[in-house]
Write a protein that holds these residues in place. Sequence first.
Motif, PDB file in Angstrom:
ATOM      1  N   LEU A 258       0.817  -1.212   0.000  1.00 21.41           N
ATOM      2  CA  LEU A 258       0.000   0.000   0.000  1.00 21.41           C
ATOM      3  C   LEU A 258       0.855   1.268   0.000  1.00 21.41           C
ATOM      4  O   LEU A 258       0.666   2.163   0.836  1.00 21.41           O
ATOM      5  CB  LEU A 258      -0.953   0.003   1.199  1.00 21.41           C
ATOM      6  N   PRO A 259       1.807   1.395  -0.926  1.00 23.84           N
ATOM      7  CA  PRO A 259       2.667   2.588  -0.949  1.00 23.84           C
ATOM      8  C   PRO A 259       1.890   3.871  -1.252  1.00 23.84           C
ATOM      9  O   PRO A 259       2.370   4.960  -0.914  1.00 23.84           O
ATOM     10  CB  PRO A 259       3.669   2.274  -2.059  1.00 23.84           C
ATOM     11  N   GLU A 260       0.718   3.744  -1.851  1.00 26.95           N
ATOM     12  CA  GLU A 260      -0.100   4.923  -2.145  1.00 26.95           C
ATOM     13  C   GLU A 260      -0.824   5.438  -0.903  1.00 26.95           C
ATOM     14  O   GLU A 260      -1.429   6.523  -0.932  1.00 26.95           O
ATOM     15  CB  GLU A 260      -1.130   4.583  -3.235  1.00 26.95           C
ATOM     16  N   ALA A 261      -0.752   4.695   0.195  1.00 24.95           N
ATOM     17  CA  ALA A 261      -1.431   5.106   1.432  1.00 24.95           C
ATOM     18  C   ALA A 261      -0.467   4.962   2.608  1.00 24.95           C
ATOM     19  O   ALA A 261      -0.770   4.325   3.612  1.00 24.95           O
ATOM     20  CB  ALA A 261      -2.683   4.266   1.651  1.00 24.95           C
ATOM     21  N   ARG A 262       0.700   5.575   2.463  1.00 23.24           N
ATOM     22  CA  ARG A 262       1.708   5.471   3.519  1.00 23.24           C
ATOM     23  C   ARG A 262       1.219   6.104   4.827  1.00 23.24           C
ATOM     24  O   ARG A 262       0.385   7.025   4.809  1.00 23.24           O
ATOM     25  CB  ARG A 262       3.000   6.160   3.082  1.00 23.24           C
ATOM     26  N   PRO A 263       1.747   5.641   5.953  1.00 18.01           N
ATOM     27  CA  PRO A 263       1.414   6.266   7.238  1.00 18.01           C
ATOM     28  C   PRO A 263       1.891   7.726   7.290  1.00 18.01           C
ATOM     29  O   PRO A 263       2.734   8.152   6.490  1.00 18.01           O
ATOM     30  CB  PRO A 263       2.181   5.416   8.252  1.00 18.01           C
ATOM     31  N   VAL A 264       1.360   8.461   8.244  1.00 22.55           N
ATOM     32  CA  VAL A 264       1.781   9.847   8.453  1.00 22.55           C
ATOM     33  C   VAL A 264       3.252   9.843   8.901  1.00 22.55           C
ATOM     34  O   VAL A 264       3.628   9.075   9.799  1.00 22.55           O
ATOM     35  CB  VAL A 264       0.916  10.521   9.533  1.00 22.55           C
ATOM     36  N   PRO A 265       4.126  10.668   8.303  1.00 19.23           N
ATOM     37  CA  PRO A 265       5.529  10.724   8.751  1.00 19.23           C
ATOM     38  C   PRO A 265       5.623  11.093  10.227  1.00 19.23           C
ATOM     39  O   PRO A 265       4.784  11.819  10.767  1.00 19.23           O
ATOM     40  CB  PRO A 265       6.128  11.818   7.857  1.00 19.23           C
ATOM     41  N   GLU A 266       6.663  10.582  10.878  1.00 16.58           N
ATOM     42  CA  GLU A 266       6.882  10.844  12.302  1.00 16.58           C
ATOM     43  C   GLU A 266       7.979  11.891  12.479  1.00 16.58           C
ATOM     44  O   GLU A 266       8.975  11.882  11.746  1.00 16.58           O
ATOM     45  CB  GLU A 266       7.302   9.557  13.015  1.00 16.58           C
ATOM     46  N   PRO A 267       7.818  12.804  13.453  1.00 10.06           N
ATOM     47  CA  PRO A 267       8.886  13.779  13.709  1.00 10.06           C
ATOM     48  C   PRO A 267      10.097  13.134  14.373  1.00 10.06           C
ATOM     49  O   PRO A 267       9.964  12.211  15.174  1.00 10.06           O
ATOM     50  CB  PRO A 267       8.218  14.779  14.654  1.00 10.06           C
ATOM     51  N   LEU A 268      11.282  13.625  14.024  1.00 12.30           N
ATOM     52  CA  LEU A 268      12.535  13.208  14.648  1.00 12.30           C
ATOM     53  C   LEU A 268      13.082  14.395  15.427  1.00 12.30           C
ATOM     54  O   LEU A 268      13.226  15.493  14.868  1.00 12.30           O
ATOM     55  CB  LEU A 268      13.541  12.766  13.590  1.00 12.30           C
ATOM     56  N   SER A 269      13.403  14.201  16.705  1.00 13.09           N
ATOM     57  CA  SER A 269      13.831  15.308  17.564  1.00 13.09           C
ATOM     58  C   SER A 269      15.004  14.905  18.440  1.00 13.09           C
ATOM     59  O   SER A 269      15.210  13.725  18.743  1.00 13.09           O
ATOM     60  CB  SER A 269      12.671  15.755  18.475  1.00 13.09           C
ATOM     61  N   LEU A 270      15.779  15.907  18.843  1.00 13.00           N
ATOM     62  CA  LEU A 270      16.730  15.774  19.933  1.00 13.00           C
ATOM     63  C   LEU A 270      16.077  16.391  21.164  1.00 13.00           C
ATOM     64  O   LEU A 270      15.542  17.497  21.093  1.00 13.00           O
ATOM     65  CB  LEU A 270      18.034  16.504  19.622  1.00 13.00           C
ATOM     66  N   VAL A 271      16.105  15.698  22.290  1.00 13.52           N
ATOM     67  CA  VAL A 271      15.490  16.220  23.507  1.00 13.52           C
ATOM     68  C   VAL A 271      16.512  16.268  24.629  1.00 13.52           C
ATOM     69  O   VAL A 271      17.460  15.472  24.671  1.00 13.52           O
ATOM     70  CB  VAL A 271      14.256  15.398  23.929  1.00 13.52           C
ATOM     71  N   PHE A 272      16.303  17.217  25.552  1.00 16.28           N
ATOM     72  CA  PHE A 272      17.257  17.486  26.626  1.00 16.28           C
ATOM     73  C   PHE A 272      16.500  17.601  27.945  1.00 16.28           C
ATOM     74  O   PHE A 272      15.333  17.992  27.971  1.00 16.28           O
ATOM     75  CB  PHE A 272      18.003  18.790  26.354  1.00 16.28           C
ATOM     76  N   PRO A 273      17.156  17.277  29.074  1.00 14.99           N
ATOM     77  CA  PRO A 273      16.467  17.320  30.364  1.00 14.99           C
ATOM     78  C   PRO A 273      15.939  18.700  30.732  1.00 14.99           C
ATOM     79  O   PRO A 273      14.893  18.813  31.363  1.00 14.99           O
ATOM     80  CB  PRO A 273      17.541  16.867  31.361  1.00 14.99           C
ATOM     81  N   GLN A 274      16.675  19.756  30.328  1.00 20.95           N
ATOM     82  CA  GLN A 274      16.283  21.103  30.701  1.00 20.95           C
ATOM     83  C   GLN A 274      16.328  22.022  29.492  1.00 20.95           C
ATOM     84  O   GLN A 274      17.343  22.048  28.775  1.00 20.95           O
ATOM     85  CB  GLN A 274      17.202  21.657  31.797  1.00 20.95           C
TER      86      GLN A 274
END
Length: 301
Positions: A258-274
């Motif tokens: 089903l390449p014509e109905a791909r899932p929604v892209p996911e965000p990629l992030s760097l996260v920090f404690p503060q």
Amino acid sequence: MEVITMMRVFAAVARRGSFTAAAASMSLPRSSVSTAVRDLEAHLGARLLNRTTRQVSLTADGALYLEKCRQLLAELDDMREMFRPAAAISGGLRIDAPTRIGRLVIAPALPAFLTRHPALDLYLTVADRQIDLARDGVDCAIRVGDLKDSRLGARRLCEVDMLTCASPAYLERHGAPRSVRDLSDHYAINYAASPERHASKFDFQTKDGVMKIAMRARVSVNNAETYIACAEAGLGVIQVPAYDVEEQLASGSLIEILPEARPVPEPLSLVFPQPGKQSARLRAFIEWATPLLRGRLSSKK
């Protein structure tokens, strides 16, 4: 021993969960480490660690003190690094990453980063579950997906393509779905990062908007490597970041459906404690990791 040194020893014991391991990491005799923690407890008038013959764990007071201790030590390290050139950045840096990103992207590229900063030591943890950055003493985590903890600092890097895949053997037995609705007759492999977390429904982008499909599943896993291996074994359909299955798609052990109905892209992030508090070591890692991750994982590469 100075209080600051005793604090560093205590933080090392808490991180390693062992006096022996902390001693080895700091090149100190085990007796010196044990004495430093005992003297620090006497100085504070509080018990910081529970000790048994098999393990060391934090007391409630120890957990509270460790958080403040790490903050203060980070501030002291930052002050020291203010007057050092970039080439002289030193100390330790703890990074957490999903298993596949750690193995496929970060680890192969690390020699160049460590060559650039020869006095920097990096501790890389890889796990397919969310961790508490402050509690675990992690300086930076790489995250795929929406961020739910608003207390964290974050830098969003890009979006990651998601694919729906199955093995040739599975498709031969069950047939290839011609539409999203056909998946109601198929099996999924459930992915849940912890036993308490229920697997999500699969989502698909269609001309009528995003559709969420619940599928039957006989297998649930909590690890990305196993998730992909189960799909290759023909146990069901998976939804996975595109970078995770490049090798499998190239070899033919998995096929995108089903390449014509791909899932929604996911965000990629760097996260920090503060938010807003970054040491020179962390800034050096961000400067290096940002183009690496965008170039390797972005849906727009």
